[in-house]
Scaffold this active site. Sequence first.
Site, PDB file in Angstrom:
ATOM      1  N   LYS A 112     -21.200 151.342   8.868  1.00 17.33           N
ATOM      2  CA  LYS A 112     -20.161 150.998   9.664  1.00 17.33           C
ATOM      3  C   LYS A 112     -18.471 151.341   9.074  1.00 17.33           C
ATOM      4  CE  LYS A 112     -18.286 149.575  13.350  1.00 17.33           C
ATOM      5  NZ  LYS A 112     -18.003 148.337  13.849  1.00 17.33           N
ATOM      6  N   THR A 156     -19.280 143.074  12.318  1.00 13.15           N
ATOM      7  CA  THR A 156     -18.998 144.091  11.341  1.00 13.15           C
ATOM      8  C   THR A 156     -18.351 143.192  10.257  1.00 13.15           C
ATOM      9  OG1 THR A 156     -18.290 145.928  12.968  1.00 13.15           O
ATOM     10  CG2 THR A 156     -16.795 145.946  10.813  1.00 13.15           C
ATOM     11  N   LYS A 214      -7.375 146.877   7.864  1.00 19.83           N
ATOM     12  CA  LYS A 214      -8.339 145.940   7.320  1.00 19.83           C
ATOM     13  C   LYS A 214      -9.494 146.788   6.731  1.00 19.83           C
ATOM     14  CE  LYS A 214     -11.223 143.658   8.836  1.00 19.83           C
ATOM     15  NZ  LYS A 214     -12.048 142.984   9.753  1.00 19.83           N
TER      16      LYS A 214
END
Lengths: 287, 287, 287, 287
Positions: free
Chosen positions: C169, C94, C237
């Site tokens: 994602k 990711t 994040k």
Amino acid sequence: MIGFIGLGIMGSRMANNLLKSGYEVILHNRSKAKADHLLKEGAIWAESPRQVAQQADIIFTMLANPQVVESVALGKDGFLEEFPAGRLWVDCSTVDPSFTRKMGEEALRRDIRFLDAPVAGSKIPAEKGELVFLVGGDEKDLEEARPMMEVMGKAIQHQGENGKGSSMKLVVNLMLAQSMAAFSEAITLGQSMGLEKETVMNTLLGGVTAAPFLNSKRDKLLHGNYEAEFPLEHLQKDLQLVSQAAYEHNVSLPIANVTKEIYGLAKQFGYSKEDFSVIYKFLSARM
Amino acid sequence: MIGFIGLGIMGSRMANNLLKSGYEVILHNRSKAKADHLLKEGAIWAESPRQVAQQADIIFTMLANPQVVESVALGKDGFLEEFPAGRLWVDCSTVDPSFTRKMGEEALRRDIRFLDAPVAGSKIPAEKGELVFLVGGDEKDLEEARPMMEVMGKAIQHQGENGKGSSMKLVVNLMLAQSMAAFSEAITLGQSMGLEKETVMNTLLGGVTAAPFLNSKRDKLLHGNYEAEFPLEHLQKDLQLVSQAAYEHNVSLPIANVTKEIYGLAKQFGYSKEDFSVIYKFLSARM
Amino acid sequence: MIGFIGLGIMGSRMANNLLKSGYEVILHNRSKAKADHLLKEGAIWAESPRQVAQQADIIFTMLANPQVVESVALGKDGFLEEFPAGRLWVDCSTVDPSFTRKMGEEALRRDIRFLDAPVAGSKIPAEKGELVFLVGGDEKDLEEARPMMEVMGKAIQHQGENGKGSSMKLVVNLMLAQSMAAFSEAITLGQSMGLEKETVMNTLLGGVTAAPFLNSKRDKLLHGNYEAEFPLEHLQKDLQLVSQAAYEHNVSLPIANVTKEIYGLAKQFGYSKEDFSVIYKFLSARM
Amino acid sequence: MIGFIGLGIMGSRMANNLLKSGYEVILHNRSKAKADHLLKEGAIWAESPRQVAQQADIIFTMLANPQVVESVALGKDGFLEEFPAGRLWVDCSTVDPSFTRKMGEEALRRDIRFLDAPVAGSKIPAEKGELVFLVGGDEKDLEEARPMMEVMGKAIQHQGENGKGSSMKLVVNLMLAQSMAAFSEAITLGQSMGLEKETVMNTLLGGVTAAPFLNSKRDKLLHGNYEAEFPLEHLQKDLQLVSQAAYEHNVSLPIANVTKEIYGLAKQFGYSKEDFSVIYKFLSARM
């Protein structure tokens, strides 16, 4: 003869300014002790709101919330039934606009004239006679009250008919909440980037982007002493009134509503009773 | 001899104040046309940043964004390679703190001293010499630049080492964005409750809860003319820098982030190029 | 021969599924210990990414962040220089879309084909071969990788060209963050009104308004054990990446940005390392 | 004999399910036309709520808002005065918890038993008998109503004493609002990064992060047809009730309050009467 009911932090200072200017004043307060220093200056004591009404030509009220206003005006020994037709009631309490309009109607039904006249400013301006009156009601009723307001305040802003003074007070308190929270986030950001807290504060307070009242919060933020001038939970209550009023009048206030919840979160974390500037302490917390 | 590079709305007025105070000034700008009126006042023209560096003892830059600053300093014909060791570069552009620190390092590597000195204030304060300089760098370098800054500004605020001037500028622009948006929501609330727009504005601007710069937006809001002094999209960009800086330094700014998105939504709805005070128009829209 | 680099919680389970299906697999991981159980099952060990490249026809990477991906692909002993032209690299890590596109270009420059194929799902789905692959890249490259993906996952979603897998994602993780936070506020509201926590959770989880993954958080919220499956600071994040991506593509996400800051506030209050579902604990705190 | 009052979109389908299961039903509705198809199926018509009370052993109400409930129960020809002591009233209307408790008290004063039993689910689940009943009141009263509820719904969730059904309904509608808005922001983000709208939707709806009800909004978002199943302004009203309830119970819901304002902004921009899923259209607007 001026009647004055409600001698808290604000009311006692306002009544004192009337006395010092030579007005005759008849006072009532739930606890008589708070009236003592004013009685020494020549004020007259009334045992009840009703008794105020028997002697006063005009009545000022400065009370904590709608429940107290309603009780003092309409409760047992309330002043409204006894007040002779044609006289003038000036309510300086901070209450919501719909309550104000209701009081206006109660007064009208008894042929009493009514002004809502909440004030902007807290303890020090009250003492110095530098309050700002936000007034709703008839222009000519305002003219009648104006000389007394001028003794207690530095500015008198007529906002429109009954209810508009209270409406404007909500607007002012929204600005108060937003300015304080924005200032707190800005200082927090500055500190996080390594700037000195005091330098950031001085730079902002010396510039054109910070609301003037923030100067009066400088020492609190600097020394971490948040003794209440205006408790956080009261401001958060006003923000909920703002949210409700905006909903009822079909406008969206996204930033105000977030600000409201941030004060609410601070309340949840234990800061209800401290000055609303404690929002800085909450937002800058590091664990 | 003072070098001055960048003669936009701000830079041309700053350079003019230096000239009027008797300083010798050598100028460069991408388009020479913007220098014409200053050349008539006695300024010297340089064909490139590099040529500025050959004659100036100190160089001020006032440029649009990091890309332009980098190109003017380090690109082909950039001034940094040519500037003799020991001299002083003062960058007044508004850029992000990490870019500023990078420029400081590039300067240091060539033995050039560097101050980041972005300014608070827009067109009118620039013209009147009433800017506020937010300075990062060595105290003694600041002392050297101070006499010139005093000609262009009314206050000089030393914030710490290199990068701290830019950091403080972000803080100031955050306050700018918040104050404008809060004012807009407050007026919208007031109007929705039936208050007059102008009365609300006057009451707030005459009180202690509105930031002083809001006076300069009064006419825009009143007349609906949002010609840009500071385009909304630039302020929104600064708010994204604020968000990123806060993230990197581990602080949370919930209100700032919502405010950012509300300006972003206004941008999405077509208000990018207008003055950021157009946020009032967006928030008070009724359909 | 399949190369597999990165044997953390996810990668080791994914590689194991490949092995169990009869594929030959050559492995590398920073620490060899994590490969031991797979080597016993017949996997081959490579001393470096470079050595993987020498023997594999296709390479899967499942790594912690962009820095590690870059180092494994392009660093000393990286696999990309050694990988024969025409082969296929599938990155399941990711990472943000712009980094992905950069890796795609690095691969292309060496005539290596590239798919970004981050997965939705955590530890348990990885073990059961029930991941969802979100794929960016050429359709025919995807066809080549599909049989292997089918062994590791239950669904393969082609999103478009390189970078689009990573973009999707981010979208999925935004939904994850929002659903968890909304669920937490909803339970908090219910409890504040006197409803039983468990009843509220059961009612919501049994209905149509709660995202299915919330079932897997039920025990954490009920028992207050927030051992990390997905640490709050990682999700926060990703939310900052969402905020940045939205800014760059000119869309406003007001709710996402507030949610980001509420996770940020929880981080500031000490919850960084716990599972992101700890946001419930933060929001329901009473002091 | 079952009494059923209120034959709107929901009520008519619920009553129909009772009839089809063989129950005898006596109906009333403001407009008789809406009862016609049910009368053909064997239902009995009552000219007033009062007349329903004379014949029914249990009364279900499914009405638009508190004002209508109050009028039908307590107004002229209301059923409560006429309903024999000991009988059971089940109110399925969505109203706020404090109103529900007030109705409970009115019933109790007349020795009528009371359940608040708002339902989760809209038109289609009502038709299929797949509603979820959120019930507040005595367990044994619930047992009495259960067989009938089972004919109209697929699940019956006992939440506690009177008022708790309505409280839980607020919680469910908060989840509804949040899930829809989060889904809308997520698709908008995906599209801004170049993903296909339909692919994003399919990926999310096929995964574990999207609430199941969002499947029923798929076609609306895809085809831009926002004919109301649940009008945006009704959901926004519920969010204001959520905000007020949270305030009264001393919890902060920052995300819910922003979501509320974003729906409010959409309302301000003209989307009041459309389905609440139109929030996607508002958030993804590009000008």
